[in-house]
Design a protein around this motif. Structure first.
Motif, PDB file in Angstrom:
ATOM      1  N   TRP A   5       0.835  -1.200   0.000  1.00 49.80           N
ATOM      2  CA  TRP A   5       0.000   0.000   0.000  1.00 49.80           C
ATOM      3  C   TRP A   5       0.877   1.259   0.000  1.00 49.80           C
ATOM      4  CZ3 TRP A   5       0.313   3.621   3.893  1.00 49.80           C
ATOM      5  CH2 TRP A   5       1.008   3.226   5.055  1.00 49.80           C
ATOM      6  N   TYR A  13      -6.730   5.889   1.418  1.00 44.73           N
ATOM      7  CA  TYR A  13      -6.092   5.215   2.552  1.00 44.73           C
ATOM      8  C   TYR A  13      -6.472   5.882   3.873  1.00 44.73           C
ATOM      9  CZ  TYR A  13      -3.153   2.649  -0.768  1.00 44.73           C
ATOM     10  OH  TYR A  13      -2.701   1.819  -1.769  1.00 44.73           O
ATOM     11  N   ILE A  51      -8.236   2.942   6.056  1.00 43.65           N
ATOM     12  CA  ILE A  51      -7.360   2.173   6.948  1.00 43.65           C
ATOM     13  C   ILE A  51      -7.715   2.346   8.428  1.00 43.65           C
ATOM     14  CG2 ILE A  51      -4.987   1.877   7.744  1.00 43.65           C
ATOM     15  CD1 ILE A  51      -4.049   2.373   4.907  1.00 43.65           C
TER      16      ILE A  51
END
Length: 265
Positions: free
Chosen positions: A219, A234, A238
């Protein structure tokens, strides 16, 4: 292997992710493909699971898929810890390599759908070099706009008439998963959403080194390549995934503790 209608799964923040080794999952896909069964395969990472959490319609598509492979390393780690076994990562690029390498022995041809003509041409060149025995049933780019009913009917007929046992679809998440769901029982093949893997295989984007992939930092590697497109995704996905994963771990530990206490009485 095929004594079950669907492969075994493990719950990951509320969604059933297939809990088999890499090659067992590839074998399931090939067995379905050899029988020309209409099946749906989602290749799941953190982004996909969070989109499914927030969007009920997409969540239903994911839950109803015939197979959901663990692409993202956080999924692999969580499944390995909770299941007390070593779960393989089953990622998009590896699926392409695994299926293209083993399809000829099963007389299964592959159709590549989506992306753009330039990417598909570069893929064709590499496939011919690396997998000379692979039968490419067809390669068809798709426009970014929605297809007209006639265009969609033509694409469906083209795929079915090609005899393909596998259709690799590159439209991006969640568009490709929606397309696959809409064509279940219409396309007589195993449909796999592999959007991000097409440009990597074509060499348009770089594939992270193996050590980076194993450590779970792919990532970060992708973020460095495409910061403008990926940092918001992200940042949005996340942290909430980490929270949900932690809650699942705590819940699992609590159930195990209660079970131990019950047995000791």
């Amino acid at each position: 292997m095929m004594s079950q209608s669907k492969p075994p799964t493990q719950n990951v923040i509320g969604f059933p992710v297939t809990s088999l080794s890499f090659y067992e999952q590839i074998d399931w896909m090939l067995e379905w493909a050899a029988q020309r069964l209409s099946k749906s395969v989602c290749v799941a990472n953190v982004h996909m699971l969070m989109e499914a959490t927030w969007n009920k319609e997409f969540g239903a598509i994911l839950s109803g898929s015939d197979m959901v492979t663990p692409d993202g390393m956080p999924l692999v780690w969580l499944m390995s810890w909770m299941g007390r076994y070593r779960q393989d990562r089953v990622a998009g690029m590896d699926i392409i390599l695994g299926l293209c390498g083993r399809s000829p022995s099963r007389n299964v041809s592959i159709f590549f759908l989506g992306s753009d003509a330039n990417t598909l041409q570069k893929m064709r060149q590499r496939l011919r070099h690396e997998f000379p025995n692979l039968e490419i049933a067809g390669m068809e780019p798709l426009p970014f706009r929605p297809l007209t009913p006639q265009e969609d009917e033509d694409i469906t007929r083209l795929i079915n008439e090609s005899g393909a046992g596998i259709v690799m679809v590159s439209l991006g998440c969640p568009k490709q998963e929606q397309w696959i769901s809409d064509h279940k029982d219409k396309v007589n093949a195993v449909m796999i959403g592999l959007g991000g893997a097409f440009p990597v295989y074509a060499g348009v984007q770089k594939w992270a080194p193996e050590i980076v992939r194993r450590l779970g930092f792919e990532w970060l590697y992708r973020l460095i390549q495409e910061p403008g497109r990926l940092w918001k995704r992200y940042a949005r996905t996340i942290p909430p995934f980490a929270v949900l994963a932690l809650l699942q771990v705590v819940s699992t530990l609590s159930r195990e503790d209660m079970s131990l206490q019950t047995r000791s009485r």
